[in-house]
Write a protein that holds these residues in place. Structure first.
Motif, mmCIF file in Angstrom:
data_model
loop_
_atom_site.group_PDB
_atom_site.id
_atom_site.type_symbol
_atom_site.label_atom_id
_atom_site.label_comp_id
_atom_site.label_asym_id
_atom_site.label_seq_id
_atom_site.Cartn_x
_atom_site.Cartn_y
_atom_site.Cartn_z
ATOM 1 N N TYR A 94 -5.755 1.571 5.551
ATOM 2 C CA TYR A 94 -5.482 1.821 4.286
ATOM 3 C C TYR A 94 -6.844 1.763 3.530
ATOM 4 C CZ TYR A 94 -0.460 2.094 5.646
ATOM 5 O OH TYR A 94 0.585 2.384 6.200
ATOM 6 N N TYR A 116 -7.945 1.403 -0.553
ATOM 7 C CA TYR A 116 -7.364 1.306 -1.839
ATOM 8 C C TYR A 116 -8.557 1.228 -3.060
ATOM 9 C CZ TYR A 116 -2.712 0.358 -0.371
ATOM 10 O OH TYR A 116 -1.308 0.375 0.245
ATOM 11 N N GLN A 141 -9.626 -0.386 -6.607
ATOM 12 C CA GLN A 141 -8.846 -1.272 -7.885
ATOM 13 C C GLN A 141 -10.039 -1.381 -9.091
ATOM 14 O OE1 GLN A 141 -8.157 -5.347 -7.131
ATOM 15 N NE2 GLN A 141 -6.304 -5.376 -8.384
ATOM 16 N N SER A 185 -4.003 -2.566 -11.234
ATOM 17 C CA SER A 185 -3.505 -2.551 -9.906
ATOM 18 C C SER A 185 -4.386 -1.795 -8.771
ATOM 19 C CB SER A 185 -2.067 -1.992 -10.063
ATOM 20 O OG SER A 185 -1.196 -2.119 -8.696
ATOM 21 N N LEU A 186 -3.594 -1.572 -7.921
ATOM 22 C CA LEU A 186 -4.189 -0.960 -6.609
ATOM 23 C C LEU A 186 -3.834 0.651 -6.427
ATOM 24 C CD1 LEU A 186 -3.552 -3.463 -4.072
ATOM 25 C CD2 LEU A 186 -5.878 -3.254 -4.917
ATOM 26 N N SER A 240 -3.763 4.031 -4.308
ATOM 27 C CA SER A 240 -3.996 4.469 -3.000
ATOM 28 C C SER A 240 -5.162 5.707 -2.897
ATOM 29 C CB SER A 240 -2.760 4.802 -2.217
ATOM 30 O OG SER A 240 -2.951 5.255 -0.982
ATOM 31 N N VAL A 267 -4.935 7.032 3.781
ATOM 32 C CA VAL A 267 -3.950 6.556 4.856
ATOM 33 C C VAL A 267 -4.461 7.127 6.245
ATOM 34 C CG1 VAL A 267 -1.781 6.257 5.847
ATOM 35 C CG2 VAL A 267 -1.932 6.286 3.135
ATOM 36 N N PHE A 322 -10.901 -1.640 -1.430
ATOM 37 C CA PHE A 322 -10.345 -2.726 -0.346
ATOM 38 C C PHE A 322 -9.900 -1.720 0.587
ATOM 39 C CE2 PHE A 322 -9.967 -6.657 -2.522
ATOM 40 C CZ PHE A 322 -9.846 -6.415 -3.777
ATOM 41 N N LEU A 367 1.321 -8.916 -7.326
ATOM 42 C CA LEU A 367 1.771 -7.482 -7.267
ATOM 43 C C LEU A 367 2.930 -6.954 -6.451
ATOM 44 C CD1 LEU A 367 -2.131 -6.356 -6.456
ATOM 45 C CD2 LEU A 367 -0.895 -5.560 -8.544
ATOM 46 N N GLY A 375 2.865 -1.698 -8.028
ATOM 47 C CA GLY A 375 2.904 -1.534 -9.357
ATOM 48 C C GLY A 375 1.915 -2.140 -10.135
ATOM 49 N N PRO A 376 1.885 -2.321 -11.429
ATOM 50 C CA PRO A 376 0.749 -2.782 -12.188
ATOM 51 C C PRO A 376 0.579 -4.186 -12.141
ATOM 52 C CG PRO A 376 2.711 -2.285 -13.760
ATOM 53 C CD PRO A 376 3.119 -1.644 -12.329
#
Lengths: 110, 113
Positions: A33, A35, A37, A42-43, A45, A48, A88, B90, B105-106
């Motif tokens: 995966y 990601y 940020q 948050s992460l 996506s 995949v 990431f 997280l 989630g945030p």
């Protein structure tokens, strides 16, 4: 010990240039995966990759997976400032436990 | 549809205190995983719960515990807080127990003073 290594850790690019982020992992997983940020967030996506030879593209980003070499790449084409973030890769196999790499901080300069 | 939600957004605690973090998965998702992300590092796996049962635990001390409720929401509890517990926590949800994309989630930003 299961490890996911990314390089480079920091990448400063000029707008319009191309570059590749490398992700090496130590397991026999065939699921990888990517990601994104943003600072304090948050992460998100991005990709995949589910099998050997998988290639996916979205806009200026293209990701590929070579399970034999245990290597994934994230290629950036004609970088723009909006791509500045930390990227990431994460290995995920038979379970939902993700093993994340160290991250690559990308800074795109005008 | 709402994504993964977490509460609170930010939290400040002092050493030795206890904290509870909450997560609601995407509707229909039965698996919840928790990750700790220390500043400047990648997220580290803490727990996975599926159908209210623990399915995986990372290399974290017993001060960390979690549970999943019948509605698939989850709580992460941390006892006897240490300065090193300061991190972004997280929560991620997925439909199945394994081989499944996870949605994050945030996060909850925990600061331990």
């Amino acid at each position: 010990e299961l490890k996911v290594e990314q390089n480079p850790l920091f990448l400063s690019m000029q707008e319009g240039k191309n570059y590749t982020i490398y992700c090496n992992y130590s397991t026999t997983s065939d699921r990888l995966y990517w990601y994104r940020q943003d600072p304090g967030k948050s992460l998100e996506s991005l990709f995949v990759l589910l099998s050997n030879g998988a290639v996916k593209q979205e806009g200026r980003l293209m990701a590929s997976l070579d399970t034999k070499a245990r290597l994934s790449t994230l290629h950036i084409t004609a970088a723009v400032h909006d791509l500045s973030a930390t990227y990431f890769c994460a290995e995920g196999g038979a379970t939902n436990k993700l093993i994340f790499g160290t991250g690559t901080l990308l800074a795109v300069q005008p | 549809d709402a994504g993964v939600t977490q509460s609170p957004t930010h939290l400040i605690k002092t050493r030795g205190q206890h904290v509870t973090l909450r997560c609601s998965p995407i509707s229909g998702h039965k698996s919840v995983s928790w990750y700790q992300q220390v500043l400047g590092q990648g997220p580290q796996f803490i727990f996975q719960y599926y159908e209210k049962e623990e399915r995986g635990r990372g290399n974290f001390p017993d001060r960390f515990s979690a549970r999943q409720f019948p509605n698939y929401s989850s709580e992460l509890n941390v006892n006897a807080l240490l300065l090193g517990d300061s991190a972004l926590y997280l929560c991620a949800s997925s439909f199945r127990e394994s081989y499944n994309e996870q949605f994050f989630g945030p996060g909850t930003r925990l600061t331990v003073l």
